[in-house]
Structure formats: C-alpha cells, structure tokens
Design a protein around this motif. Sequence first.
Motif, PDB file in Angstrom:
ATOM      1  N   LYS A   1      28.722  -5.627 -20.985  1.00  0.00           N
ATOM      2  CA  LYS A   1      30.038  -5.017 -20.787  1.00  0.00           C
ATOM      3  C   LYS A   1      30.957  -5.187 -21.991  1.00  0.00           C
ATOM      4  O   LYS A   1      31.600  -4.227 -22.422  1.00  0.00           O
ATOM      5  CB  LYS A   1      30.708  -5.559 -19.519  1.00  0.00           C
TER       6      LYS A   1
ATOM      7  N   LYS B   1      32.476  -2.119 -24.251  1.00  0.00           N
ATOM      8  CA  LYS B   1      33.924  -1.961 -24.435  1.00  0.00           C
ATOM      9  C   LYS B   1      34.287  -1.929 -25.916  1.00  0.00           C
ATOM     10  O   LYS B   1      35.078  -1.096 -26.353  1.00  0.00           O
ATOM     11  CB  LYS B   1      34.674  -3.090 -23.720  1.00  0.00           C
TER      12      LYS B   1
ATOM     13  N   VAL C   1      26.345  -1.599 -16.345  1.00  0.00           N
ATOM     14  CA  VAL C   1      27.772  -1.947 -16.362  1.00  0.00           C
ATOM     15  C   VAL C   1      28.632  -0.963 -17.167  1.00  0.00           C
ATOM     16  O   VAL C   1      29.808  -1.230 -17.411  1.00  0.00           O
ATOM     17  CB  VAL C   1      27.989  -3.386 -16.893  1.00  0.00           C
ATOM     18  N   THR C   2      28.063   0.170 -17.553  1.00  0.00           N
ATOM     19  CA  THR C   2      28.833   1.120 -18.364  1.00  0.00           C
ATOM     20  C   THR C   2      30.105   1.603 -17.655  1.00  0.00           C
ATOM     21  O   THR C   2      31.182   1.603 -18.264  1.00  0.00           O
ATOM     22  CB  THR C   2      27.950   2.301 -18.807  1.00  0.00           C
TER      23      THR C   2
ATOM     24  N   ASP D   1      31.845   0.103 -15.404  1.00  0.00           N
ATOM     25  CA  ASP D   1      32.757  -1.035 -15.289  1.00  0.00           C
ATOM     26  C   ASP D   1      33.506  -1.245 -16.609  1.00  0.00           C
ATOM     27  O   ASP D   1      34.717  -1.468 -16.618  1.00  0.00           O
ATOM     28  CB  ASP D   1      31.974  -2.296 -14.908  1.00  0.00           C
ATOM     29  N   ALA D   2      32.767  -1.149 -17.722  1.00  0.00           N
ATOM     30  CA  ALA D   2      33.391  -1.281 -19.040  1.00  0.00           C
ATOM     31  C   ALA D   2      34.381  -0.146 -19.272  1.00  0.00           C
ATOM     32  O   ALA D   2      35.500  -0.365 -19.757  1.00  0.00           O
ATOM     33  CB  ALA D   2      32.318  -1.281 -20.130  1.00  0.00           C
TER      34      ALA D   2
END
Length: 160
Positions: A47, A51, A77-78, A80-81
């Motif tokens: 993450k 980011k 987790v893309t 979420d980032a």
Amino acid sequence: MKYRVSIITVSDKGSKGEREDLSGKVIAEMLSSLAEVVSYRIVPDEKEIIKMAINEELKKADLILTNGGTGLHPRDVTPDATLEIIDKQIPGIAEAMRLEGLKKTKTAMLSRAVAGIKGQTLIINLPGSPKAVRESLEAIIDVLPHAIDKIKGDPSECGR
C-alpha cells in the motif's frame, strides 16, 4: 490535444521480473490515439509503495491508470491506497467497469476498483488481467476526455 497518462502496474511477480506485464501494454495500446504515456512503472502489492507511486505521478499526468490488486486477496490493496489519496470518488466509472465485466463473468462483481480525482488528475483502478483491462477500458474510454476536461475546469455545458 493528447492527454498525459501514467500507467502503474501493481504486481509482486511483475515487480521482481518474474512475470511480463501484458496489462500495461494493453492500456498503452488502447490509449495510443487519446494519450501519451508519460510514465510506466511496476510496483509490488504494498500500500505505501502504491501510494508513493501515485503521488509521484500526479504532477506528470492528467490520467493515472493502475492495474492489478483490485480483488479480494489479502495482498490486493490498490483500491485502499487510492482511497487514501483521492479527494473525490467517481463511483460511476468503477460501476460501469463492473457492469461490463458482469456480462462476461460473475466474478466481476468481486472487483474493489475505485476511481477518483486528486487535484486535476483522474485516477482509475483497472483489474490485473489483460482481458479484464481491455473490457474495463472499453466500457469507459469514450468518457475519459470529457472527464479529464471537466476535472481541469472546462466551463462548457455538459448537456447535448
């Protein structure tokens, strides 16, 4: 006017050179008449690294397209980032991609992809497979110029 696009492929194996990134190539090919690829990179499913990559591309690009890391696996987790970066969501873009995907496979409903705006840049998460990237981009490609123009402050009327 050609737009500037940054492509960020999110893949543990791709970032280690263990897998060729075919999805990033599909994106570049599909956008060739619309946008100039100003940056292309492969990052692992981390993450903070995702980011950092997105933030580094904000000054270079009108459009940042990520691919990979949008599913249900613990390492995906893309979205979420992306959600930690964007100022505004554009849910209709992700909904259109999922809707198009559902015409082909029921598992498209499991995508957690998001789309949104940071400053004057449009950020969209695409799936990881070349086939799914192609289908997702086909669903939204026609609205990308209008979306980017509006994000940049185009004052023209939207009605037809």
